[in-house]
Every structure is written in structure tokens, then in C-alpha cells.
Design a protein around this motif. Structure first.
Motif, PDB file in Angstrom:
ATOM      1  N   PRO A  40       0.813  -1.236   0.000  1.00 51.49           N
ATOM      2  CA  PRO A  40       0.000   0.000   0.000  1.00 51.49           C
ATOM      3  C   PRO A  40       0.837   1.272   0.000  1.00 51.49           C
ATOM      4  CG  PRO A  40      -0.879  -1.581   1.576  1.00 51.49           C
ATOM      5  CD  PRO A  40       0.437  -2.112   1.135  1.00 51.49           C
ATOM      6  N   ILE A  41       1.964   1.263   0.715  1.00 54.06           N
ATOM      7  CA  ILE A  41       2.800   2.462   0.767  1.00 54.06           C
ATOM      8  C   ILE A  41       3.369   2.769  -0.612  1.00 54.06           C
ATOM      9  CG2 ILE A  41       4.986   3.376   1.631  1.00 54.06           C
ATOM     10  CD1 ILE A  41       4.338   2.044   4.309  1.00 54.06           C
ATOM     11  N   PHE A  42       3.905   1.755  -1.303  1.00 46.12           N
ATOM     12  CA  PHE A  42       4.470   1.988  -2.632  1.00 46.12           C
ATOM     13  C   PHE A  42       3.380   2.323  -3.647  1.00 46.12           C
ATOM     14  CE2 PHE A  42       8.264  -0.010  -0.895  1.00 46.12           C
ATOM     15  CZ  PHE A  42       9.267   0.723  -1.518  1.00 46.12           C
ATOM     16  N   THR A  43       2.203   1.745  -3.480  1.00 48.20           N
ATOM     17  CA  THR A  43       1.087   2.090  -4.370  1.00 48.20           C
ATOM     18  C   THR A  43       0.677   3.547  -4.191  1.00 48.20           C
ATOM     19  OG1 THR A  43       0.266  -0.190  -4.249  1.00 48.20           O
ATOM     20  CG2 THR A  43      -1.259   1.482  -5.033  1.00 48.20           C
ATOM     21  N   THR A  44       0.614   3.984  -2.934  1.00 46.46           N
ATOM     22  CA  THR A  44       0.277   5.383  -2.659  1.00 46.46           C
ATOM     23  C   THR A  44       1.343   6.322  -3.199  1.00 46.46           C
ATOM     24  OG1 THR A  44      -0.880   4.696  -0.641  1.00 46.46           O
ATOM     25  CG2 THR A  44      -0.301   7.019  -0.832  1.00 46.46           C
ATOM     26  N   LEU A  45       2.616   5.940  -3.023  1.00 46.11           N
ATOM     27  CA  LEU A  45       3.713   6.758  -3.542  1.00 46.11           C
ATOM     28  C   LEU A  45       3.629   6.878  -5.058  1.00 46.11           C
ATOM     29  CD1 LEU A  45       6.358   8.294  -3.077  1.00 46.11           C
ATOM     30  CD2 LEU A  45       7.563   6.113  -3.193  1.00 46.11           C
ATOM     31  N   PHE A  46       3.385   5.763  -5.738  1.00 45.26           N
ATOM     32  CA  PHE A  46       3.271   5.793  -7.204  1.00 45.26           C
ATOM     33  C   PHE A  46       2.069   6.631  -7.635  1.00 45.26           C
ATOM     34  CE2 PHE A  46       1.577   3.921 -11.160  1.00 45.26           C
ATOM     35  CZ  PHE A  46       2.650   4.193 -12.002  1.00 45.26           C
ATOM     36  N   LEU A  47       0.953   6.508  -6.920  1.00 43.12           N
ATOM     37  CA  LEU A  47      -0.247   7.267  -7.260  1.00 43.12           C
ATOM     38  C   LEU A  47      -0.007   8.767  -7.100  1.00 43.12           C
ATOM     39  CD1 LEU A  47      -3.237   6.936  -8.074  1.00 43.12           C
ATOM     40  CD2 LEU A  47      -3.797   6.928  -5.635  1.00 43.12           C
ATOM     41  N   SER A  48       0.792   9.142  -6.088  1.00 43.53           N
ATOM     42  CA  SER A  48       1.073  10.570  -5.868  1.00 43.53           C
ATOM     43  C   SER A  48       1.991  11.151  -6.940  1.00 43.53           C
ATOM     44  CB  SER A  48       1.705  10.762  -4.495  1.00 43.53           C
ATOM     45  OG  SER A  48       3.020  10.212  -4.451  1.00 43.53           O
ATOM     46  N   LEU A  49       2.687  10.289  -7.679  1.00 45.00           N
ATOM     47  CA  LEU A  49       3.600  10.742  -8.741  1.00 45.00           C
ATOM     48  C   LEU A  49       3.007  10.562 -10.132  1.00 45.00           C
ATOM     49  CD1 LEU A  49       6.919   9.218  -7.351  1.00 45.00           C
ATOM     50  CD2 LEU A  49       6.280  11.627  -7.320  1.00 45.00           C
ATOM     51  N   LYS A  50       1.751  10.120 -10.190  1.00 42.13           N
ATOM     52  CA  LYS A  50       1.132   9.792 -11.476  1.00 42.13           C
ATOM     53  C   LYS A  50       0.259  10.929 -11.966  1.00 42.13           C
ATOM     54  CE  LYS A  50      -1.632   6.107 -13.597  1.00 42.13           C
ATOM     55  NZ  LYS A  50      -2.429   4.880 -13.330  1.00 42.13           N
ATOM     56  N   ASN A  51       0.415  11.285 -13.225  1.00 40.15           N
ATOM     57  CA  ASN A  51      -0.404  12.318 -13.847  1.00 40.15           C
ATOM     58  C   ASN A  51      -1.657  11.689 -14.449  1.00 40.15           C
ATOM     59  OD1 ASN A  51      -1.113  14.872 -14.618  1.00 40.15           O
ATOM     60  ND2 ASN A  51       0.795  15.298 -15.705  1.00 40.15           N
ATOM     61  N   ALA A  52      -2.549  12.536 -14.941  1.00 37.69           N
ATOM     62  CA  ALA A  52      -3.803  12.038 -15.522  1.00 37.69           C
ATOM     63  C   ALA A  52      -3.557  11.155 -16.743  1.00 37.69           C
ATOM     64  CB  ALA A  52      -4.698  13.218 -15.902  1.00 37.69           C
ATOM     65  N   ASP A  53      -2.485  11.460 -17.520  1.00 35.36           N
ATOM     66  CA  ASP A  53      -2.168  10.670 -18.709  1.00 35.36           C
ATOM     67  C   ASP A  53      -1.242   9.496 -18.408  1.00 35.36           C
ATOM     68  OD1 ASP A  53       0.098  12.054 -18.106  1.00 35.36           O
ATOM     69  OD2 ASP A  53       0.303  13.060 -20.048  1.00 35.36           O
ATOM     70  N   GLY A  54      -0.928   9.279 -17.133  1.00 36.40           N
ATOM     71  CA  GLY A  54      -0.087   8.143 -16.749  1.00 36.40           C
ATOM     72  C   GLY A  54       1.376   8.477 -16.614  1.00 36.40           C
ATOM     73  N   SER A  55       1.782   9.683 -16.995  1.00 39.31           N
ATOM     74  CA  SER A  55       3.188  10.075 -16.881  1.00 39.31           C
ATOM     75  C   SER A  55       3.506  10.473 -15.441  1.00 39.31           C
ATOM     76  CB  SER A  55       3.483  11.240 -17.828  1.00 39.31           C
ATOM     77  OG  SER A  55       2.673  12.358 -17.497  1.00 39.31           O
ATOM     78  N   LEU A  56       4.813  10.512 -15.139  1.00 40.49           N
ATOM     79  CA  LEU A  56       5.254  10.884 -13.804  1.00 40.49           C
ATOM     80  C   LEU A  56       5.285  12.399 -13.659  1.00 40.49           C
ATOM     81  CD1 LEU A  56       8.165   8.319 -13.226  1.00 40.49           C
ATOM     82  CD2 LEU A  56       5.795   8.184 -12.447  1.00 40.49           C
ATOM     83  N   THR A  57       4.900  12.887 -12.506  1.00 37.61           N
ATOM     84  CA  THR A  57       4.855  14.330 -12.268  1.00 37.61           C
ATOM     85  C   THR A  57       4.987  14.623 -10.777  1.00 37.61           C
ATOM     86  OG1 THR A  57       3.523  16.330 -12.527  1.00 37.61           O
ATOM     87  CG2 THR A  57       2.345  14.298 -12.086  1.00 37.61           C
ATOM     88  N   GLY A 265      -0.974  12.113   1.818  1.00 39.77           N
ATOM     89  CA  GLY A 265      -0.660  10.969   2.668  1.00 39.77           C
ATOM     90  C   GLY A 265       0.833  10.714   2.760  1.00 39.77           C
ATOM     91  N   VAL A 266       1.537  10.854   1.644  1.00 40.99           N
ATOM     92  CA  VAL A 266       2.992  10.657   1.653  1.00 40.99           C
ATOM     93  C   VAL A 266       3.672  11.727   2.503  1.00 40.99           C
ATOM     94  CG1 VAL A 266       5.068  10.680   0.220  1.00 40.99           C
ATOM     95  CG2 VAL A 266       3.033   9.457  -0.561  1.00 40.99           C
ATOM     96  N   ILE A 267       3.215  12.974   2.379  1.00 38.54           N
ATOM     97  CA  ILE A 267       3.778  14.050   3.205  1.00 38.54           C
ATOM     98  C   ILE A 267       3.535  13.766   4.681  1.00 38.54           C
ATOM     99  CG2 ILE A 267       3.517  16.494   3.804  1.00 38.54           C
ATOM    100  CD1 ILE A 267       2.931  17.015   0.840  1.00 38.54           C
ATOM    101  N   LEU A 268       2.331  13.306   5.009  1.00 39.98           N
ATOM    102  CA  LEU A 268       2.013  12.959   6.402  1.00 39.98           C
ATOM    103  C   LEU A 268       2.887  11.811   6.883  1.00 39.98           C
ATOM    104  CD1 LEU A 268       0.131  13.558   8.788  1.00 39.98           C
ATOM    105  CD2 LEU A 268      -1.491  11.928   7.828  1.00 39.98           C
TER     106      LEU A 268
END
Length: 295
Positions: A40-57, A265-268
Motif C-alpha cells: 500500500p505504501i508503494f502504491t500510494t507513492l506511485f499514485l502521488s507521482l502519477k499524472n492524468a495521462d499516466g506520466s510521472l509528475t 498521505g505521503v507528506i504525512l
């Protein structure tokens, strides 16, 4: 030759029945941690770096650290710090008084402090809402004292939030401080008194340094727990007391903004890890100071 020996050693170790049984026992725990914590932690981290088109941001982190979201972060830090401060002051007085009691009375007093912690936080929060309301017990008592300005606004502001969160954190603070204070050698205080030191001097020069690591750990623990607290601030606070946990809930349930909530959540999580590292540092410094004083 050394390389062959190093290779053979793990094989010999794995060939041991005791090692295989140990790995078998540890496997469910490892799988449990991987599935329910690491994934869950890595999934949340990846989700926080994911843009609407799937690119990293990093857009969601920039958004979390600007504007209203930054104000919410500062509010969370401020309320958590106020909660930690009041928990320390009240917890210190309670733990100090309990630590001076005989063991039986001390156990009963600690029971009174700890038992409310086992009641649902939601129930306790509604209890505070009833007590602090305009027609609640607190305002009725203040009105009976003929104080001007009654009924006082004790709910849906920062005062109400701090009162509620302090009551939730108090058992942790008292438990931690009581253990530290119970371990203080009272003979040191008696020795200082026999050498002519006054009560204030004994407290500041002898007693306070001995319990200082416990004070720091208890304050940091209350601060860390308050950072992600949701129920009490959401029910007892107003719009200006929105904390990170409440903001995350709003972003997920109302705005359907999972990426922004993941960044919050990642910042927290990072703030919590930093607080835990501070607790460990303070504990190690306290242990080192005790060793030096003992030697």
C-alpha cells in the motif's frame, strides 16, 4: 578459497533444520507486512507521482505545498504542537502526582487515566461536544459563577479541537511519563536536599534533567499521533481547523482526487517518520546521559 567458504557457509546455514523452521515461522509475518504495509505504501507513492495521462509528475506535491493545502499543513502542525504542549503540562502534573503515591493507589489512579482510552474515540468526542456546548455542563458552571460573556464558544474553533485532541493524547503521555518518573531514584533528591538545595533548585537541577528524555519522547509521541488524527478535529473544529486527515477524506470522498490525497498521505507519512526518528534520537541521547551519570 575464501569465496568458496563464504558460499558454503549460507548453504550450511540453510541446511540447518533450526534455520529452516525459523524461516517457515517468519514467512507469514513477512508476507503480512509486504501485503498490508509495503505494497500500500508503494502504491500510494506511485499514485502521488502519477499524472492524468499516466506520466510521472510532481504536480500533486507542488499543489499540496501551496495555497490552501499549505495552510492546512501549517494548521495541522500548529494544532499538533499545541496538543503536545498541553498534553505534556497536564500529563506531567498527573504523572508526577501519581508517581508519589503508594503502589496500590498509584495503580488505581493509572486505571482511572487509562480506562477511558478503551472507550471509542467517537463516543468520547461526542461526550466533549455535550460538555462544551452552549447548554453544556462547562458553560452552565461558568454561567453559575456569573462570568461575563457566557455562554463561551468552546466548540467548532481551535480551542475545542485542542481540548478534544489533548484528552485523547493524555493517556499516552501519562503512561510514558509515569514509567520515567517511577524510575527516578528519590535518594538523589534527598541527597540534594541534605546539601541545602531548595525545592526549586532540586526540581530544576536534579529532577527535571532526569525526566527530560521522557518529556521529550512523550511530547513527540503526542505530536506524531495528533498529525494524523481525524475524528476529533472533524467533529469539534470549524472550517479554519481543517487538518490533513480531514483534507485527505474530502479529496477522496467529495473531490475524487486520489492523486492529491496520495501526495498528502505521503507528506504525512514523511512527517511521522521524521518524528519517530526524533523520538529514537532523544531516547538514545537520554540513555547515553544516564550511562554517563551512572559512571
Amino acid at each position: 578459497m575464501a569465496a568458496l567458504t563464504a558460499t558454503a557457509h549460507p548453504r550450511k546455514l540453510l541446511a540447518s533444520r533450526k534455520t529452516r523452521v525459523g524461516i517457515l515461522y517468519a514467512l507469514p509475518v513477512v508476507v503480512y507486512l509486504l501485503v498490508l504495509f509495503v505494497y500500500p505504501i508503494f502504491t500510494t507513492l506511485f499514485l502521488s507521482l502519477k499524472n492524468a495521462d499516466g506520466s510521472l509528475t510532481l504536480h500533486w506535491y507542488v499543489d499540496a505545498l501551496t495555497g490552501v493545502n499549505l495552510s492546512v499543513l501549517f494548521t495541522t502542525l500548529r494544532i499538533s504542537a499545541e496538543t503536545a504542549l498541553f498534553s505534556l503540562v497536564i500529563g506531567f502534573l498527573l504523572a508526577n502526582a501519581i508517581s508519589r503515591l503508594k503502589p496500590l493507589w498509584a495503580a488505581l489512579a493509572m486505571l482511572i487515566v487509562v480506562v477511558p482510552h478503551f472507550i471509542s474515540a467517537l463516543v468520547r468526542t461526542y461526550g466533549w461536544i455535550i460538555l462544551l456546548g452552549d447548554k453544556g455542563l462547562v458553560n452552565e458552571i461558568l454561567a453559575g459563577l456569573s462570568l461575563p460573556g457566557t455562554p463561551f464558544q468552546l466548540l467548532y474553533n481551535e480551542l475545542g479541537v485542542v481540548i478534544g485532541t489533548t484528552s485523547m493524547m493524555l493517556p499516552y503521555t501519562v503512561l510514558l511519563l509515569y514509567g520515567v518518573m517511577r524510575g527516578v531514584d528519590r535518594r538523589l533528591l534527598a541527597a540534594a536536599a541534605s546539601m541545602g538545595a531548595g525545592g526549586v533548585t532540586i526540581f530544576l537541577r536534579v529532577y527535571l534533567p532526569l525526566v527530560a528524555p521522557g518529556l521529550a519522547s512523550a511530547g513527540l509521541l503526542s505530536f506524531i499521533l495528533s498529525l494524523g488524527y481525524y475524528i476529533t478535529p472533524a467533529l469539534m473544529g470549524g472550517p479554519n481547523q481543517t487538518m490533513i486527515a480531514t483534507l485527505i477524506n474530502q479529496q477522496v470522498t467529495k473531490d475524487n482526487q486520489w492523486n492529491g490525497a496520495a501526495a498528502q498521505g505521503v507528506i504525512l507519512l514523511l512527517l511521522t517518520i521524521a518524528g519517530l526518528l526524533l523520538v529514537k534520537l532523544v531516547s538514545s541521547l537520554g540513555a547515553g546521559a544516564k550511562k554517563r551519570s551512572a559512571s
